[in-house]
Motif scaffolding. Structure first.
Motif, PDB file in Angstrom:
ATOM      1  N   TYR A   1       0.861  -1.182   0.000  1.00  0.00           N
ATOM      2  CA  TYR A   1       0.000   0.000   0.000  1.00  0.00           C
ATOM      3  C   TYR A   1       0.892   1.226   0.000  1.00  0.00           C
ATOM      4  CZ  TYR A   1      -4.251   2.661   0.999  1.00  0.00           C
ATOM      5  OH  TYR A   1      -5.326   3.516   0.925  1.00  0.00           O
ATOM      6  N   GLY A   2       0.782   2.015  -1.061  1.00  0.00           N
ATOM      7  CA  GLY A   2       1.646   3.172  -1.225  1.00  0.00           C
ATOM      8  C   GLY A   2       1.200   4.373  -0.408  1.00  0.00           C
ATOM      9  N   ILE A   3       2.158   5.212  -0.064  1.00  0.00           N
ATOM     10  CA  ILE A   3       1.881   6.412   0.717  1.00  0.00           C
ATOM     11  C   ILE A   3       0.972   7.361  -0.059  1.00  0.00           C
ATOM     12  CG2 ILE A   3       3.969   7.653  -0.002  1.00  0.00           C
ATOM     13  CD1 ILE A   3       2.515   7.755   3.517  1.00  0.00           C
ATOM     14  N   GLU A   4       1.131   7.423  -1.381  1.00  0.00           N
ATOM     15  CA  GLU A   4       0.283   8.299  -2.194  1.00  0.00           C
ATOM     16  C   GLU A   4      -1.180   7.860  -2.114  1.00  0.00           C
ATOM     17  OE1 GLU A   4      -0.348   9.554  -6.841  1.00  0.00           O
ATOM     18  OE2 GLU A   4       1.661   8.968  -6.195  1.00  0.00           O
ATOM     19  N   ASP A   5      -1.423   6.554  -2.229  1.00  0.00           N
ATOM     20  CA  ASP A   5      -2.792   6.044  -2.092  1.00  0.00           C
ATOM     21  C   ASP A   5      -3.355   6.357  -0.714  1.00  0.00           C
ATOM     22  OD1 ASP A   5      -2.969   5.013  -4.650  1.00  0.00           O
ATOM     23  OD2 ASP A   5      -2.367   2.989  -4.066  1.00  0.00           O
TER      24      ASP A   5
ATOM     25  N   LEU B   1      -2.522   8.805   1.360  1.00  0.00           N
ATOM     26  CA  LEU B   1      -2.793  10.235   1.505  1.00  0.00           C
ATOM     27  C   LEU B   1      -4.044  10.658   0.738  1.00  0.00           C
ATOM     28  CD1 LEU B   1       0.842  11.671   1.329  1.00  0.00           C
ATOM     29  CD2 LEU B   1      -0.633  11.440   3.352  1.00  0.00           C
ATOM     30  N   ILE B   2      -4.240  10.096  -0.452  1.00  0.00           N
ATOM     31  CA  ILE B   2      -5.434  10.424  -1.238  1.00  0.00           C
ATOM     32  C   ILE B   2      -6.685   9.953  -0.497  1.00  0.00           C
ATOM     33  CG2 ILE B   2      -6.711   9.826  -3.346  1.00  0.00           C
ATOM     34  CD1 ILE B   2      -3.957   9.886  -4.797  1.00  0.00           C
ATOM     35  N   ASN B   3      -6.646   8.730   0.029  1.00  0.00           N
ATOM     36  CA  ASN B   3      -7.813   8.197   0.733  1.00  0.00           C
ATOM     37  C   ASN B   3      -8.114   8.965   2.012  1.00  0.00           C
ATOM     38  OD1 ASN B   3      -9.058   5.882  -0.700  1.00  0.00           O
ATOM     39  ND2 ASN B   3      -6.945   5.173  -0.717  1.00  0.00           N
TER      40      ASN B   3
ATOM     41  N   ASP C   1      -7.812   1.000   2.036  1.00  0.00           N
ATOM     42  CA  ASP C   1      -8.623   2.162   1.661  1.00  0.00           C
ATOM     43  C   ASP C   1      -9.637   2.454   2.759  1.00  0.00           C
ATOM     44  OD1 ASP C   1      -7.240   2.178  -0.724  1.00  0.00           O
ATOM     45  OD2 ASP C   1      -8.902   1.415  -1.927  1.00  0.00           O
TER      46      ASP C   1
ATOM     47  N   THR D   1      -7.847   3.982   5.844  1.00  0.00           N
ATOM     48  CA  THR D   1      -7.380   5.359   5.631  1.00  0.00           C
ATOM     49  C   THR D   1      -8.550   6.315   5.421  1.00  0.00           C
ATOM     50  OG1 THR D   1      -6.919   4.820   3.306  1.00  0.00           O
ATOM     51  CG2 THR D   1      -5.050   4.775   4.838  1.00  0.00           C
TER      52      THR D   1
END
Length: 191
Positions: A84-88, A90-92, A147, A150
Motif C-alpha cells: 500500500y503506497g503512501i500516495e494512495d 494520503l489520497i484516501n 482504503d 485510511t
C-alpha cells in the motif's frame, strides 16, 4: 471480446441530485430548511457525486451480454498495509476529511464515535460497490481494507478539525446556522 465504458456523468449527476433532494426532504421533515442548511445539502450532493465518480468509475461492460463472465480473481484485499503506497494512503485520507467535517453539521448530537460509524459505513459502501463492479463488470477499482482504514482516518481528521475550529465562539456562532436541527417530535399533550 469487446467492451464499452459506462458513461459516468449520466449516473453521477443524478446520484448527486438524489442525495441533495433526500437531504432537503430530511431538512423539511425537521422543519429547518434555510439557505445555509440547504447549502450543506448541496455540498453533500456534490461531494457524494464526486466520491462516486472517483471511487467506482471507470466501469466497462461486455458488448452484447453486458456483464463480464470471464475468469478473474476476487477484487478484495484484506491484508492491512501490504503493498500500500503512501500516495494512495494520503489520497484516501484527504477524500474523507470533508465527510468528517460534514457529519457534525448533519446530525443533532455529534460525537466522535458517531462520526467514525458514519464514515466507516460510507467507506464500506464504497468498497462493496468497488468489489461488485469489479466482479460483475470490469470495474476500475478494487476493494481494499487499506482504503477503508485510511478513509476512516480521514473522517476522524475532518471531525477533529471541525471540533477544533468550532472551539472559537465566533466560528461556532457562524457554523451554528449551517447545523441541521434535531427532528421535531410531535407533542403527545392534547392541545
Amino acid at each position: 471480446m469487446k467492451f464499452i465504458e459506462v458513461p459516468m456523468l449520466p449516473i453521477v449527476i443524478p446520484f448527486g441530485v438524489v442525495i441533495f433532494l433526500l437531504s432537503i426532504w430530511a431538512l423539511r421533515s425537521r422543519g429547518g430548511v434555510t439557505l445555509p442548511r440547504a447549502s450543506v445539502a448541496a455540498i453533500l450532493g456534490i461531494y457524494a457525486g464526486g466520491v462516486l465518480a472517483n471511487t467506482v468509475f471507470p466501469i466497462f461492460l461486455r458488448v452484447g451480454t453486458g456483464f463480464y463472465d470471464g475468469p478473474r480473481p476476487l477484487a478484495l484485499y484484506l491484508v492491512p498495509f501490504a503493498d500500500y503506497g503512501i500516495e494512495d494512503a494520503l489520497i484516501n485520507v484527504a477524500v474523507f476529511i470533508p465527510l468528517g467535517g460534514l457529519v457534525p453539521l448533519l446530525i443533532a448530537r455529534p460525537t466522535w464515535w458517531k462520526a467514525v460509524m458514519i464514515v466507516a459505513g460510507a467507506s464500506l459502501a464504497i468498497e462493496l460497490a468497488q468489489m461488485a463492479t469489479a466482479r460483475l463488470a470490469l470495474g476500475g477499482h478494487l476493494a481494499d481494507i487499506n482504503d477503508w482504514l485510511t478513509n476512516i482516518l480521514g473522517g476522524i481528521i475532518g471531525y477533529g478539525l471541525f471540533v477544533l475550529l468550532t472551539r472559537s465562539k465566533r466560528v461556532a456562532r457562524f457554523v451554528e446556522q449551517f447545523r441541521w436541527p434535531a427532528r421535531e417530535r410531535a407533542s403527545s399533550q392534547p392541545a
